[in-house]
Write an enzyme that holds these catalytic residues in place. Structure first.
Site, PDB file in Angstrom:
ATOM      1  CG  LEU A 130      -2.310   3.122  -6.311  1.00 19.29           C
ATOM      2  CD1 LEU A 130      -0.843   3.420  -7.009  1.00 19.29           C
ATOM      3  CD2 LEU A 130      -2.034   3.228  -4.883  1.00 19.29           C
ATOM      4  CE1 TYR A 139       3.248   6.112  -1.650  1.00 24.31           C
ATOM      5  CE2 TYR A 139       2.555   4.870   0.286  1.00 24.31           C
ATOM      6  CZ  TYR A 139       2.076   5.684  -0.877  1.00 24.31           C
ATOM      7  OH  TYR A 139       1.177   6.208  -0.886  1.00 24.31           O
ATOM      8  CD  GLU A 171      -6.611   7.231  -6.534  1.00 21.05           C
ATOM      9  OE1 GLU A 171      -6.516   6.064  -6.183  1.00 21.05           O
ATOM     10  OE2 GLU A 171      -5.589   7.920  -7.289  1.00 21.05           O
ATOM     11  CE  LYS A 214       1.009   2.762  -2.054  1.00 21.48           C
ATOM     12  NZ  LYS A 214      -0.142   3.573  -1.853  1.00 21.48           N
TER      13      LYS A 214
HETATM   14  N1  PDD Z   1      -2.690   4.211   0.182  1.00 16.13           N
HETATM   15  N2  PDD Z   1      -5.387   5.095  -3.933  1.00 16.13           N
HETATM   16  C1  PDD Z   1      -4.313   5.960  -3.382  1.00 16.13           C
HETATM   17  C2  PDD Z   1      -4.186   7.224  -3.974  1.00 16.13           C
HETATM   18  C3  PDD Z   1      -3.425   5.281  -2.266  1.00 16.13           C
HETATM   19  O1  PDD Z   1      -2.703   6.045  -1.598  1.00 16.13           O
HETATM   20  C4  PDD Z   1      -3.867   4.028  -1.837  1.00 16.13           C
HETATM   21  C5  PDD Z   1      -3.021   3.278  -0.684  1.00 16.13           C
HETATM   22  C6  PDD Z   1      -5.089   3.391  -2.642  1.00 16.13           C
HETATM   23  C7  PDD Z   1      -5.340   1.885  -2.294  1.00 16.13           C
HETATM   24  O2  PDD Z   1      -4.596   1.252  -2.379  1.00 16.13           O
HETATM   25  P1  PDD Z   1      -4.028  -0.180  -1.614  1.00 16.13           P
HETATM   26  O3  PDD Z   1      -5.285  -0.938  -1.481  1.00 16.13           O
HETATM   27  O4  PDD Z   1      -3.151  -1.064  -2.299  1.00 16.13           O
HETATM   28  O5  PDD Z   1      -3.641   0.055  -0.199  1.00 16.13           O
HETATM   29  C8  PDD Z   1      -5.756   3.899  -3.680  1.00 16.13           C
HETATM   30  C9  PDD Z   1      -1.726   3.485   1.210  1.00 16.13           C
HETATM   31  C10 PDD Z   1      -2.530   2.808   2.160  1.00 16.13           C
HETATM   32  C11 PDD Z   1      -1.137   4.612   1.765  1.00 16.13           C
HETATM   33  O6  PDD Z   1      -0.588   5.622   1.101  1.00 16.13           O
HETATM   34  O7  PDD Z   1      -0.965   4.584   3.094  1.00 16.13           O
END
Ligand code: PDD
Length: 281
Positions: free
Chosen positions: A204, A33, A180, A148
């Site tokens: 991620l 996703y 993270e 992801k």
């Molecule tokens: N989550 N690390 C993890 C485990 C994440 O699920 C996310 C993002 C990030 C940050 O990635 P980005 O800057 O590309 O959003 C880091 C999204 C926002 C979610 O699952 O809702």
């Protein structure tokens, strides 16, 4: 206004958006996703999200559900049909529906593609003014966190634990080091320098992280990519997180201990301002 969602090529009222009970996303979390932010009706860091989607699909040997152009149209249409000015677009691709076998289904299977909007206040999120609280919790996830995937039970448990303890995010910890957040990347600031874990299979590669690294570099803010311990985080001058739905979010408490006097510090405030300036331009 009834929300319009996208399901396998069709725009439908949300109550009519349905997928098969045999979908491998549902049975095996065999899907990936992306979450992209929308500000003033425009997508933020969209190209980076599509690049990461391509990588996730490739790593899992999954087919693109349609062309990139068609995905662009889908995002634009969802914004338009839902009159979305600020919020996020969630999109998910799974390997598709097939009889339940652990190995990939034989023959051609059509990937499932769904997407929907969620209106949210991102720019004037009140949390950015006060800062948020995080807790630490063991990282229970698998070894390919760089992909992801929709396999989000460990992050969901972590986030729930945070909420039950009066915090808004959980920082996951492995061998004493912060990996993270459950849905965000983690940062601390010490002596004016930003420290965040280096990219690997263990975290991620955030699109917001990538944009922030570029903006910080242009501004002359040093970012050191290395892992840091919980003890270091507790002794940091500032702490923050980044994600598509939080942007750059100050953290003022970790495991009940105040960070930086309990106020968002100057480095995080500057970085959020830089990010918003670009995202709203
Ligand atoms: N989550 N690390 C993890 C485990 C994440 O699920 C996310 C993002 C990030 C940050 O990635 P980005 O800057 O590309 O959003 C880091 C999204 C926002 C979610 O699952 O809702």
């Amino acid at each position: 206004m009834v929300r319009t969602v996208f399901v396998n090529g069709e725009y439908l009222p949300e109550s009519e958006g349905k997928i098969s009970i045999f979908d491998r996303g549902f049975l095996f979390a065999d899907g990936v996703y992306e979450v992209s932010a929308v500000i003033n009706g425009k997508l933020v860091d969209y190209a980076a999200h599509m690049e990461r989607l391509g990588r996730s699909l490739k790593e899992l040997r999954m087919a693109w559900p349609c062309t990139r152009d068609e995905l662009d149209v889908m995002h634009a249409e969802l914004i338009k049909r839902n009159a979305l000015t600020e919020g996020i677009i969630y999109m998910q691709v799974t390997r598709g529906a097939a009889d339940r076998t652990f190995n990939f289904p034989k023959g051609e299977v059509t990937p499932t593609l769904i997407a929907f909007t969620q209106a949210m206040s991102l720019v004037s999120n009140p949390n950015a003014v006060t800062g948020i609280k995080v807790i630490t919790t063991p990282d229970l996830r698998w070894a390919r966190r760089d992909i992801k995937t929709v396999m989000l039970l460990a992050p969901a448990l972590g986030k729930q634990e945070a909420y039950e303890k009066g915090a808004q995010e959980a920082w996951m910890v492995e061998d004493g080091f912060v990996t993270e957040g459950t849905s965000s990347n983690a940062y601390i600031v010490k002596d004016g320098k930003v420290i965040t874990r280096h990219l690997s299979n263990e975290i991620l590669a955030g699109c917001t992280r990538r944009a922030l690294m570029r903006l910080a570099k242009e501004e002359g803010v040093e970012i050191i990519e290395r892992k840091f311990t919980v003890e270091e985080a507790l002794a940091a001058d500032e702490a923050f997180l980044t994600s598509a739905s939080q942007f750059v979010m100050p953290i003022v408490e970790i495991d009940g201990k105040r960070i930086g006097g309990g106020q968002p510090g100057p480095v995080v405030r500057k970085l959020r301002e830089l990010f918003l300036k670009e995202a709203t331009a």
